[in-house]
Design an enzyme around this catalytic site. Structure first.
Site, short mmCIF file in Angstrom:
data_model
loop_
_atom_site.label_atom_id
_atom_site.label_comp_id
_atom_site.label_asym_id
_atom_site.label_seq_id
_atom_site.Cartn_x
_atom_site.Cartn_y
_atom_site.Cartn_z
N MET A 1 -1.64 14.55 34.18
CA MET A 1 -1.28 13.13 34.12
C MET A 1 -0.12 13.14 35.07
SD MET A 1 -3.35 11.72 32.07
CE MET A 1 -2.70 10.42 31.76
N CYS A 2 0.36 11.74 35.31
CA CYS A 2 1.31 11.39 36.25
C CYS A 2 2.12 10.40 35.77
CB CYS A 2 0.60 11.02 37.58
SG CYS A 2 -0.69 12.22 37.98
N ARG A 3 3.14 9.99 36.43
CA ARG A 3 4.10 8.73 36.20
C ARG A 3 4.01 7.98 37.60
NH1 ARG A 3 4.56 8.31 31.16
NH2 ARG A 3 2.49 8.61 31.76
N VAL A 88 4.61 10.41 40.92
CA VAL A 88 4.58 11.78 40.80
C VAL A 88 3.49 12.40 40.18
CG1 VAL A 88 7.10 12.07 40.83
CG2 VAL A 88 6.03 11.71 38.70
N ASN A 115 -2.96 7.14 37.37
CA ASN A 115 -2.26 8.13 36.19
C ASN A 115 -3.59 8.36 34.97
OD1 ASN A 115 -0.83 9.04 34.05
ND2 ASN A 115 0.08 7.36 33.57
#
Length: 269
Positions: A1-3, A88, A115
């Site tokens: 996962m990401c932000r 990110v 995301n």
């Protein structure tokens, strides 16, 4: 996962949104507060921004963690922009695409981030390949699920669909092919933002008086004006406010613990 995060507002240094706040994207990359899947986002990062008077965004992307890039720290301190999208990356699948796999992806005036993850990638996406022209498949920025999701969204945008409808249509198509996928999508053209909450956290901070709107995976500070978006919701926004619409009319999202100040409108088909 990401932000990820998108900001529309007055011209300001990138760092005011990405570095300076106590829980800014840089800190979220190693200490997220609301991340439901994964932990550290150290597999790349990127920021795209719009210079005044130029409809095409610039991008800065790298394959390593955002906290270790001294050039980014300088860039964020001095580069000013009225709109940005940054992300990110916590890679779901190993790959050798380096910064090409880091959001934001770009095409024309648009910046995009995903995301989440496609369940069963890449086999689950194979039936969807005919939806794209061969040239779009050959031009995929990376061999990743996020790059494929962007190709589906961009194809809809190029066909003339508004940003919100393009995201909603892509999510509907993807979850039919790959149930259980997490599809928090974020899209901007520098004047407006569209986003989906589907499987992970999404928040927004709207300040119409200052003509500033922030949409992000999680709040970057403790401002009480932050509002959480219910799961399975489409968000569309500009500098004057936010509109929320259910993505799954057959199963309306439950009330958020921080309800929106803006009423839900009719579902997007």
């Amino acid at each position: 996962m990401c932000r990820h995060i998108a900001v529309l507002g007055p011209d300001a240094p990138l760092g005011e949104s990405l570095v300076v706040p106590p829980y800014a994207l840089v800190r979220q990359s190693w200490a997220p507060r609301y991340m439901r899947n994964g932990t550290v986002s150290a597999d790349g990062f990127g920021v795209g921004w719009y210079a005044p008077g130029d409809p095409l965004p610039a991008r800065y992307r790298r394959a390593g963690p955002i906290w270790g890039d001294e050039s980014f720290a300088d860039l964020a301190r001095v580069v000013r922009a009225p709109a940005l999208l940054a992300a990110v990356r916590d890679a779901t699948f190993a790959g050798a695409d380096a910064e090409a796999a880091a959001a934001p992806f770009a095409g024309g005036p648009w910046l995009f981030s995903h995301n989440g993850a496609l369940t069963g990638w890449p086999d689950s996406a194979a039936p969807l390949a005919p939806l794209l022209p061969p040239g779009a498949l050959l031009r995929l920025a990376a061999q990743s699920d996020s790059a494929f999701v962007w190709a589906l969204v961009e194809h809809r945008l190029l066909a003339g669909e508004p940003m919100g409808r393009a995201l909603a249509g892509a999510v509907t198509t993807l979850v039919q092919a790959a149930p259980g996928s997490r599809l928090n999508l974020l899209l901007t053209d520098g004047a407006a933002v569209a986003a989906t909450a589907w499987g992970d956290s999404l928040w927004y901070l709207a300040d119409p008086g200052a003509r500033r709107t922030v949409v992000a995976s999680e709040p970057y500070d403790d401002d009480p004006r932050w509002r959480e978006v219910c799961d399975r919701t489409l968000l569309t926004a500009d500098r004057t406010g936010v509109t929320l619409s259910p993505l799954d009319p057959q199963s309306p999202p439950a009330a958020s613990s921080r309800p929106s100040r803006f009423p839900l409108k009719e579902p997007v088909s």
